[in-house]
Structures are given as C-alpha cells and as structure tokens.
Write an enzyme that holds these catalytic residues in place. Sequence first.
Site, PDB file in Angstrom:
ATOM      1  N   CYS A 159      34.725 131.699  41.717  1.00 17.70           N
ATOM      2  CA  CYS A 159      35.766 130.804  41.194  1.00 17.70           C
ATOM      3  C   CYS A 159      36.856 130.634  42.254  1.00 17.70           C
ATOM      4  CB  CYS A 159      36.349 131.381  39.911  1.00 17.70           C
ATOM      5  SG  CYS A 159      37.825 130.516  39.351  1.00 17.70           S
ATOM      6  N   CYS A 171      40.238 132.211  41.175  1.00 18.89           N
ATOM      7  CA  CYS A 171      40.174 133.680  41.222  1.00 18.89           C
ATOM      8  C   CYS A 171      40.318 134.165  42.661  1.00 18.89           C
ATOM      9  CB  CYS A 171      38.861 134.188  40.628  1.00 18.89           C
ATOM     10  SG  CYS A 171      38.781 134.226  38.830  1.00 18.89           S
ATOM     11  N   ASP A 177      50.139 122.996  44.917  1.00 19.90           N
ATOM     12  CA  ASP A 177      48.903 122.213  44.871  1.00 19.90           C
ATOM     13  C   ASP A 177      48.618 121.637  46.266  1.00 19.90           C
ATOM     14  OD1 ASP A 177      47.271 120.705  42.299  1.00 19.90           O
ATOM     15  OD2 ASP A 177      47.056 119.845  44.305  1.00 19.90           O
ATOM     16  N   HIS A 223      40.225 135.524  34.749  1.00 17.81           N
ATOM     17  CA  HIS A 223      39.455 134.281  34.705  1.00 17.81           C
ATOM     18  C   HIS A 223      39.262 133.822  33.263  1.00 17.81           C
ATOM     19  CE1 HIS A 223      36.772 131.092  35.943  1.00 17.81           C
ATOM     20  NE2 HIS A 223      36.062 131.390  34.868  1.00 17.81           N
ATOM     21  N   ASN A 269      45.065 120.303  32.136  1.00 18.57           N
ATOM     22  CA  ASN A 269      43.888 119.503  31.833  1.00 18.57           C
ATOM     23  C   ASN A 269      42.795 120.426  31.301  1.00 18.57           C
ATOM     24  OD1 ASN A 269      45.023 117.043  32.778  1.00 18.57           O
ATOM     25  ND2 ASN A 269      44.669 117.728  34.881  1.00 18.57           N
ATOM     26  N   HIS A 323      39.273 127.113  35.942  1.00 16.48           N
ATOM     27  CA  HIS A 323      40.069 128.333  35.747  1.00 16.48           C
ATOM     28  C   HIS A 323      41.399 127.832  35.193  1.00 16.48           C
ATOM     29  CE1 HIS A 323      41.503 132.495  37.300  1.00 16.48           C
ATOM     30  NE2 HIS A 323      42.558 131.923  36.712  1.00 16.48           N
ATOM     31  N   HIS A 343      44.804 126.578  34.321  1.00 17.63           N
ATOM     32  CA  HIS A 343      45.986 126.391  35.177  1.00 17.63           C
ATOM     33  C   HIS A 343      46.937 125.407  34.531  1.00 17.63           C
ATOM     34  CE1 HIS A 343      42.793 123.640  36.521  1.00 17.63           C
ATOM     35  NE2 HIS A 343      43.753 122.774  36.823  1.00 17.63           N
ATOM     36  N   HIS A 386      49.891 122.776  35.608  1.00 12.48           N
ATOM     37  CA  HIS A 386      50.576 122.042  36.669  1.00 12.48           C
ATOM     38  C   HIS A 386      52.064 121.969  36.314  1.00 12.48           C
ATOM     39  CE1 HIS A 386      46.826 119.969  38.295  1.00 12.48           C
ATOM     40  NE2 HIS A 386      46.399 120.289  37.084  1.00 12.48           N
TER      41      HIS A 386
HETATM   42  P1  5GP Z   1      42.720 119.891  37.592  1.00 10.40           P
HETATM   43  O1  5GP Z   1      42.190 118.566  38.093  1.00 10.40           O
HETATM   44  O2  5GP Z   1      41.593 120.867  37.332  1.00 10.40           O
HETATM   45  O3  5GP Z   1      43.682 119.775  36.454  1.00 10.40           O
HETATM   46  O4  5GP Z   1      43.617 120.463  38.771  1.00 10.40           O
HETATM   47  C1  5GP Z   1      43.083 121.143  39.853  1.00 10.40           C
HETATM   48  C2  5GP Z   1      44.103 121.066  40.952  1.00 10.40           C
HETATM   49  O5  5GP Z   1      43.766 121.996  41.945  1.00 10.40           O
HETATM   50  C3  5GP Z   1      44.183 119.700  41.656  1.00 10.40           C
HETATM   51  O6  5GP Z   1      45.505 119.168  41.510  1.00 10.40           O
HETATM   52  C4  5GP Z   1      43.836 120.017  43.111  1.00 10.40           C
HETATM   53  O7  5GP Z   1      44.610 119.264  44.034  1.00 10.40           O
HETATM   54  C5  5GP Z   1      44.123 121.494  43.191  1.00 10.40           C
HETATM   55  N1  5GP Z   1      43.299 122.195  44.166  1.00 10.40           N
HETATM   56  C6  5GP Z   1      41.948 122.116  44.312  1.00 10.40           C
HETATM   57  N2  5GP Z   1      41.531 122.925  45.289  1.00 10.40           N
HETATM   58  C7  5GP Z   1      42.646 123.553  45.773  1.00 10.40           C
HETATM   59  C8  5GP Z   1      42.836 124.520  46.800  1.00 10.40           C
HETATM   60  O8  5GP Z   1      41.908 124.983  47.477  1.00 10.40           O
HETATM   61  N3  5GP Z   1      44.110 124.930  47.017  1.00 10.40           N
HETATM   62  C9  5GP Z   1      45.166 124.435  46.306  1.00 10.40           C
HETATM   63  N4  5GP Z   1      46.387 124.898  46.596  1.00 10.40           N
HETATM   64  N5  5GP Z   1      45.013 123.530  45.314  1.00 10.40           N
HETATM   65  C10 5GP Z   1      43.764 123.093  45.058  1.00 10.40           C
HETATM   66 ZN    ZN Z   2      38.643 132.088  37.978  1.00  7.01          ZN
END
Ligand code: 5GP
Ligand code: ZN
Length: 113
Positions: free
Chosen positions: A4, A7, A30, A46, A86, A97, A99, A101
């Site tokens: 993950c 993680c 992000d 996780h 989301n 995982h 999260h 924002h």
């Molecule tokens: P989701 O689309 O699942 O709500 O948000 C995932 C977020 O993780 C996205 O805004 C994306 O830009 C961010 N993200 C994806 N991979 C990485 C990474 O390797 N490092 C960081 N800091 N953010 C990431």
């Molecule tokens: Zn995880």
Amino acid sequence: MDNCLFCKIAAGQIPSDKVYEDDSVYAFRDINPQAPVHILVIPRKHIPSLDGIGDASDQELASCLRAIRTIAGQEGLNHGYRVVSNCGPDACQSVPHLHFHILGGTQMADRMA
Ligand code: 5GP
Ligand code: ZN
C-alpha cells in the site's frame, strides 16, 4: 499492509513532505496539489476507506479529526478550509488507504461536486 502506497509513506519507506505525525496519524502534502494548501491526513493503520472504519478504533478516528484541526492551525487556514474523503469508485478514490484531504488557502467554489 505490504503493498500500500500510503502505508509505505507513513512508515517512511517512500519519501513525503510531512506536516504532522503522532502515534496513530500521519499527514503530508499532496504530490499534485489542487489548492495552495493540499494535505493528506491518514491513519497509520491500513483501512481501505471510510467504508472500512469498523476496523478502526474510535481513538484512531478521532485522532484523524484532531490532527486536521491542528494542521489547519499550523498552516494558518484562518479563513477556512475544506475536508474531503473520497470513498469508492463513484467518488474517484484512487489510493485505497483511508485519507482526508485538507484543501485551503484560497476561496473555494460554492459547491461540492
Ligand atoms: P484520492 O483520489 O484517492 O482521493 O486521493 C489520492 C491523492 O493522493 C491524490 O490527490 C494524489 O495526488 C495523491 N498521491 C498519490 N500518490 C502520491 C504520492 O506518492 N505522494 C503524495 N504525497 N501524494 C500522492
Ligand atoms: Zn495502507
């Protein structure tokens, strides 16, 4: 969980721009910011999404919310901020995982979707 991304970030195995951590929460900027301030707050444990919070303790969940408040203060978001989680494909969740924002530092649109 072994494979993950978040993680691994929380464990320090993949670099991130950390803004906060405690025993149960990790937060980092992000990689593709959608606002001047865009931070992700995750439980160290996780949990795939909000749908999985049955596997989290109330303490772990409350710690995420308290971390959000602490980070908003650290970042000087005195005019407000938005918190988004989301959950699942309809919401375009891309990292499985849990999260949250934190988005702020600008006037945001007066709508959610
Ligand atoms: P989701 O689309 O699942 O709500 O948000 C995932 C977020 O993780 C996205 O805004 C994306 O830009 C961010 N993200 C994806 N991979 C990485 C990474 O390797 N490092 C960081 N800091 N953010 C990431
Ligand atoms: Zn995880």
